[in-house]
Design a protein around this motif. Structure first.
Motif: not given
Lengths: 253, 253
Positions: B88-91, B104-108, B120-121, B218-221
């Motif tokens: 989360r901190q990296s993102a 608009e809502h931005t999520q990880l 995170e959102r 490892v994640a979706a943005l």
């Protein structure tokens, strides 16, 4: 199974679990079961059994190299219904605005066990030095957030802190109880705290109190400026941000 | 003490602890010990003892009205050294930029136990409808983040999801395994997922994969747009954001 439930010293399973979790820190995120046992003061067999149970339930996760880490499941369970998350979500839009305008670290802290616990920190690429971490703590007498939480905290808290050691973090940290008492009166009277060089010589912390719907101060909103930056523009943004958070929390001040 | 350590059904103390924590949800943040016991399937005496231990250690907190909540201490221990926090901190800087531009809502999200878990959102005052919560989950087949995590996930995961029920969240959610297989091939080929109306009829999710230094996704943005908003501006920002996060994670793609 008595040794699992309660050790001879009478600590509960939950105590042992907390001691296991406490061995993990921001700089020590992966450990072997043996290291955990040693750091938590647990016999090796107990340490292996507790770690095994925690891995089975997903609260800890095992690496490829058999070291364990805090599990995503523990984070999820701790986060999804916590007051920390609710307060943080209420504060995020205001914090983003303050960060975008001041372009320095912007933080939200609460009082937890006589320290300032940081729920959130937003930073930009250009932000200066800052020792604060999310879920990290700073002493009440040294940080601008801590001074706000202490100044608007209850009498017992203030007397407890004033009577306890006030260790210096830099040459400028207030370590004299009488000087700290004067500083707290100043914070109450001004409605904000400025801590120049208290935590790091190169930085100035500026914090304001945030009240919930009952009118009680529940958090401190702060920015960390370069030491000699003017504090007024930050204060303008912090006061606007604080009012926005208070509205989100239902405070009609 | 055997009943504290292991019940007759053989569940460990840690299992019971997880069951207690699982009774808390975003909409059920405060409960009595009796309610917790009933929801966790624990005998009343065990429930009161475990809740008492958890309150003593700060993992749960008691309200003025004797109801208990997730404690700040549990959140702190779970957060301060977790991989969720590191990712989360990296993102965050990239997410803030995407949110500021798309508004608009931005999520990880990450893959966790065959679901998309949201780390995170970020939202602004003008952002549209969104069911996602921090530490909340969405099904892989229905959310744009889930489709990305599934499309770039391993073969076993894909076959497991394709073989399991695919419940509809709206009339437009993909519920046919063959159609889902085609959608996943499309996501891999395009490098992003668009889910129009899959979660809520009024919204379109758009997600891109994020790789770590090993090249693994490892994640979706993602962002949640109003249903008929053009997706191209969001994709431009998502791709820029994803590259920024990947650089922070050490990916040299």
């Amino acid at each position: 199974m008595a040794d699992v439930a309660n050790s001879s010293s009478g600590d509960s399973v939950t105590d042992r679990l907390v001691r296991v979790l406490e061995t993990f820190t921001p700089t020590r995120t992966a450990q072997t079961a043996a290291e955990i046992g040693r750091r938590a003061g647990l016999p090796s067999s107990s340490a292996h059994r507790i770690v095994g149970e925690l891995v089975d339930s997903g609260l800890l996760e095992r690496d490829d190299d058999r070291r364990v880490r805090i599990g995503m499941r523990l984070w999820e369970l701790a986060t999804r219904s916590s007051q920390a998350l609710r307060l943080r979500q209420s504060a995020m839009p205001a914090m983003e605005r303050v960060q975008a305008r001041i372009r320095e670290h912007t933080q939200l802290a609460i009082l937890e066990q006589d320290e300032a616990l940081f729920l959130e920190r937003l930073s930009g690429p250009a932000s200066g030095s800052n020792v604060t971490r999310v879920a990290g703590r700073l002493p009440l007498h040294a940080s601008s957030s801590g001074l706000v939480l202490l100044a608007f905290g209850d009498h017992d808290l203030q007397e407890r802190i004033l009577a306890s050691p006030l260790p210096p973090l830099t040459r400028e940290t207030i370590t004299d109880p009488a000087a700290l008492r004067r500083k707290l009166a100043e914070v109450r009277s001004l409605g904000h705290a400025v801590a120049r060089g208290f935590i790091e010589a190169v930085s100035t912390g500026v914090a304001v109190p945030v009240r919930d719907e009952t009118g009680q101060v529940v958090a401190a909103l702060s920015v960390v400026l370069r030491r000699d930056a003017p504090v007024e523009p930050a204060l303008v943004e912090l006061h606007a941000g604080k009012r926005e958070i208070e509205r989100a929390l239902g405070f009609r001040g």
